[in-house]
Design a protein around this motif. Structure first.
Motif, PDB file in Angstrom:
ATOM      1  N   LYS A 111       3.489  -7.544 -15.146  1.00  0.00           N
ATOM      2  CA  LYS A 111       4.523  -7.112 -14.209  1.00  0.00           C
ATOM      3  C   LYS A 111       3.991  -6.044 -13.271  1.00  0.00           C
ATOM      4  O   LYS A 111       4.221  -6.094 -12.057  1.00  0.00           O
ATOM      5  N   ILE A 112       3.269  -5.077 -13.835  1.00  0.00           N
ATOM      6  CA  ILE A 112       2.714  -3.996 -13.024  1.00  0.00           C
ATOM      7  C   ILE A 112       1.699  -4.549 -12.018  1.00  0.00           C
ATOM      8  O   ILE A 112       1.666  -4.158 -10.857  1.00  0.00           O
ATOM      9  N   LYS A 113       0.866  -5.498 -12.483  1.00  0.00           N
ATOM     10  CA  LYS A 113      -0.124  -6.107 -11.589  1.00  0.00           C
ATOM     11  C   LYS A 113       0.559  -6.837 -10.436  1.00  0.00           C
ATOM     12  O   LYS A 113       0.103  -6.781  -9.287  1.00  0.00           O
ATOM     13  N   ILE A 114       1.649  -7.547 -10.759  1.00  0.00           N
ATOM     14  CA  ILE A 114       2.378  -8.275  -9.714  1.00  0.00           C
ATOM     15  C   ILE A 114       3.007  -7.298  -8.730  1.00  0.00           C
ATOM     16  O   ILE A 114       2.974  -7.522  -7.514  1.00  0.00           O
ATOM     17  N   GLU A 115       3.551  -6.201  -9.241  1.00  0.00           N
ATOM     18  CA  GLU A 115       4.131  -5.184  -8.357  1.00  0.00           C
ATOM     19  C   GLU A 115       3.083  -4.616  -7.404  1.00  0.00           C
ATOM     20  O   GLU A 115       3.358  -4.374  -6.227  1.00  0.00           O
ATOM     21  N   GLU A 116       1.879  -4.417  -7.918  1.00  0.00           N
ATOM     22  CA  GLU A 116       0.785  -3.922  -7.080  1.00  0.00           C
ATOM     23  C   GLU A 116       0.422  -4.957  -6.015  1.00  0.00           C
ATOM     24  O   GLU A 116       0.147  -4.625  -4.860  1.00  0.00           O
ATOM     25  N   LYS A 117       0.423  -6.234  -6.405  1.00  0.00           N
ATOM     26  CA  LYS A 117       0.090  -7.304  -5.453  1.00  0.00           C
ATOM     27  C   LYS A 117       1.146  -7.403  -4.362  1.00  0.00           C
ATOM     28  O   LYS A 117       0.824  -7.610  -3.187  1.00  0.00           O
ATOM     29  N   ILE A 118       2.410  -7.267  -4.757  1.00  0.00           N
ATOM     30  CA  ILE A 118       3.498  -7.309  -3.776  1.00  0.00           C
ATOM     31  C   ILE A 118       3.344  -6.167  -2.779  1.00  0.00           C
ATOM     32  O   ILE A 118       3.451  -6.368  -1.562  1.00  0.00           O
ATOM     33  N   LYS A 119       3.075  -4.983  -3.286  1.00  0.00           N
ATOM     34  CA  LYS A 119       2.898  -3.807  -2.431  1.00  0.00           C
ATOM     35  C   LYS A 119       1.736  -4.016  -1.465  1.00  0.00           C
ATOM     36  O   LYS A 119       1.863  -3.723  -0.262  1.00  0.00           O
ATOM     37  N   SER A 120       0.618  -4.535  -1.968  1.00  0.00           N
ATOM     38  CA  SER A 120      -0.558  -4.766  -1.118  1.00  0.00           C
ATOM     39  C   SER A 120      -0.263  -5.811  -0.051  1.00  0.00           C
ATOM     40  O   SER A 120      -0.664  -5.653   1.112  1.00  0.00           O
ATOM     41  N   ALA A 121       0.442  -6.874  -0.431  1.00  0.00           N
ATOM     42  CA  ALA A 121       0.747  -7.943   0.520  1.00  0.00           C
ATOM     43  C   ALA A 121       1.669  -7.446   1.628  1.00  0.00           C
ATOM     44  O   ALA A 121       1.443  -7.730   2.808  1.00  0.00           O
ATOM     45  N   ARG A 122       2.697  -6.701   1.251  1.00  0.00           N
ATOM     46  CA  ARG A 122       3.625  -6.189   2.273  1.00  0.00           C
ATOM     47  C   ARG A 122       2.918  -5.228   3.226  1.00  0.00           C
ATOM     48  O   ARG A 122       3.160  -5.240   4.435  1.00  0.00           O
ATOM     49  N   GLN A 123       2.051  -4.392   2.676  1.00  0.00           N
ATOM     50  CA  GLN A 123       1.304  -3.443   3.507  1.00  0.00           C
ATOM     51  C   GLN A 123       0.369  -4.184   4.461  1.00  0.00           C
ATOM     52  O   GLN A 123       0.269  -3.844   5.635  1.00  0.00           O
ATOM     53  N   PHE A 124      -0.294  -5.217   3.954  1.00  0.00           N
ATOM     54  CA  PHE A 124      -1.229  -5.998   4.775  1.00  0.00           C
ATOM     55  C   PHE A 124      -0.485  -6.679   5.922  1.00  0.00           C
ATOM     56  O   PHE A 124      -0.966  -6.686   7.070  1.00  0.00           O
ATOM     57  N   ILE A 164      10.185 -13.770   7.498  1.00  0.00           N
ATOM     58  CA  ILE A 164       9.678 -14.972   6.841  1.00  0.00           C
ATOM     59  C   ILE A 164       8.508 -14.627   5.926  1.00  0.00           C
ATOM     60  O   ILE A 164       8.395 -15.141   4.805  1.00  0.00           O
ATOM     61  N   ALA A 165       7.634 -13.722   6.380  1.00  0.00           N
ATOM     62  CA  ALA A 165       6.490 -13.312   5.554  1.00  0.00           C
ATOM     63  C   ALA A 165       6.970 -12.664   4.259  1.00  0.00           C
ATOM     64  O   ALA A 165       6.443 -12.953   3.170  1.00  0.00           O
ATOM     65  N   ASN A 166       7.973 -11.804   4.348  1.00  0.00           N
ATOM     66  CA  ASN A 166       8.483 -11.132   3.154  1.00  0.00           C
ATOM     67  C   ASN A 166       9.202 -12.089   2.213  1.00  0.00           C
ATOM     68  O   ASN A 166       9.150 -11.933   0.991  1.00  0.00           O
TER      69      ASN A 166
END
Length: 333
Positions: free
Chosen positions: A132-145, A281-283
């Motif tokens: 879950k924590i890893k996925i949260e980090e991935k979500i954060k990175s994707a939104r920032q990118f 759409i990206a989000n």
């Protein structure tokens, strides 16, 4: 500690839990917490109750009432009321001599037994929490990118890619402006660790269902009452003369141009680049990818096409859920 120091301590503990959870080795994960409170003090502060509740989100917590010299259970009873389901063990780690009377050590075996009972479940929970924590980090990175690529002034930001795709015959089977969503989708999947074909031309063919899932909720056929007069007003001027032929092919329907009505939202999505719509759409797609990662699907065994089919179906559902918001944006044009 004062309130500021307490908050620093609490955050540092949670950050350490998260740091360990990111490790690929389960041995690094934290599985069970012993939260020690002196039973001699006969008190616990509300802040500590809140801490225990916070820590319980990450792992099972056993409250250890240390220095238990008597059978008084007032504090234990209070904790059982405030923290339902939390295991509480009363312990005296070493013999205590009080005015010639020796109180023998007790409670350690009970503590170990209670810990061992929950350990198998705790190990699995730690693994789940780590994911879950890893996925949260991935979500954060994707939104920032995505934000960075939308705001970038560089030559390969999404806006410029959309314009290039619109003007150059790059051999992709979709309307030019739609290409930007495939670039975004590929970037998001790559960032979030979902297997994706590195060859963009191959990826674009695999991702045809994705473009369809984005557009489909806004395409209506003859006889549909939900289109409304906005489709007549905006449809043709927003998307151009190629749209009916393209969308007919896209949807796999053998119908004539006269039998299809296009929602104005299709024009907003596939027409002139719109940052707000593109970001939305990206989000939505990031949410779809995060749901995919949270599922129990063993995606390592799936082909690129199978993965894209799953993502596309879920994207269609998400776009349907957000349809009103997109249509409201169109009404404001």
């Amino acid at each position: 500690m004062d309130s500021r120091e307490r908050e620093v301590s609490r955050n540092s503990i949670i950050e350490e839990i998260k740091r360990r959870a990111k490790s690929s080795s389960e041995e690094e994960h934290m599985h069970v917490m012993w939260y020690c409170i002196s039973n001699e003090s006969k008190r616990i502060e509300d802040t500590e109750i809140a801490w225990i509740r916070d820590f319980s989100k990450y792992m099972p917590v056993i409250i250890v009432l240390t220095q238990t010299l008597d059978t008084e259970e007032e504090l234990k009873g209070y904790l059982e009321t405030e923290l339902t389901g939390v295991v509480i063990c009363q312990v005296l780690a070493k013999d205590r001599n009080i005015i010639g009377h020796v109180i023998p050590a007790h409670g350690l075996k009970v503590l170990i037994n209670e810990t061992m009972k929950i350990l198998p479940e705790a190990t699995q929970r730690a693994f789940t929490a780590a994911q879950k924590i890893k996925i949260e980090e991935k979500i954060k990175s994707a939104r920032q990118f995505i934000q960075e690529r939308l705001d970038s002034k560089g030559p390969f930001n999404y806006k410029n890619l959309g314009h290039i795709a619109d003007t150059l015959p790059i051999g992709l089977d979709f309307i030019g402006k739609g290409a930007v969503y495939l670039y975004i989708a590929k970037d998001i999947m790559t960032l979030m660790g979902i297997p994706v074909d590195k060859n963009f031309l191959k990826f674009s063919k695999q991702a045809k269902p994705l473009i369809k899932s984005i557009v489909l909720p806004f395409v209506f056929f003859e006889g549909t009452k939900t289109v409304g007069k906005a489709a007549v007003k905006y449809g043709s001027e927003k998307i151009g003369t190629k749209a009916p032929t393209y969308l007919t092919k896209l949807l796999g329907k053998s119908v004539g141009k006269g039998n299809i009505i296009i929602s104005p939202v299709v024009g907003l999505i596939l027409g002139t680049f719109n940052r707000k719509v593109t970001e939305k759409i990206a989000n939505v797609f990031i949410d779809v990818c995060s749901d995919f990662l949270r599922s129990k699907i063993n995606y390592q065994e799936l082909s690129y096409e199978e993965i894209m089919e799953i993502l596309s179906k879920n994207m269609e559902k998400k776009m349907e859920e957000n349809k009103d918001e997109f249509e409201n944006n169109t009404d404001k044009l």
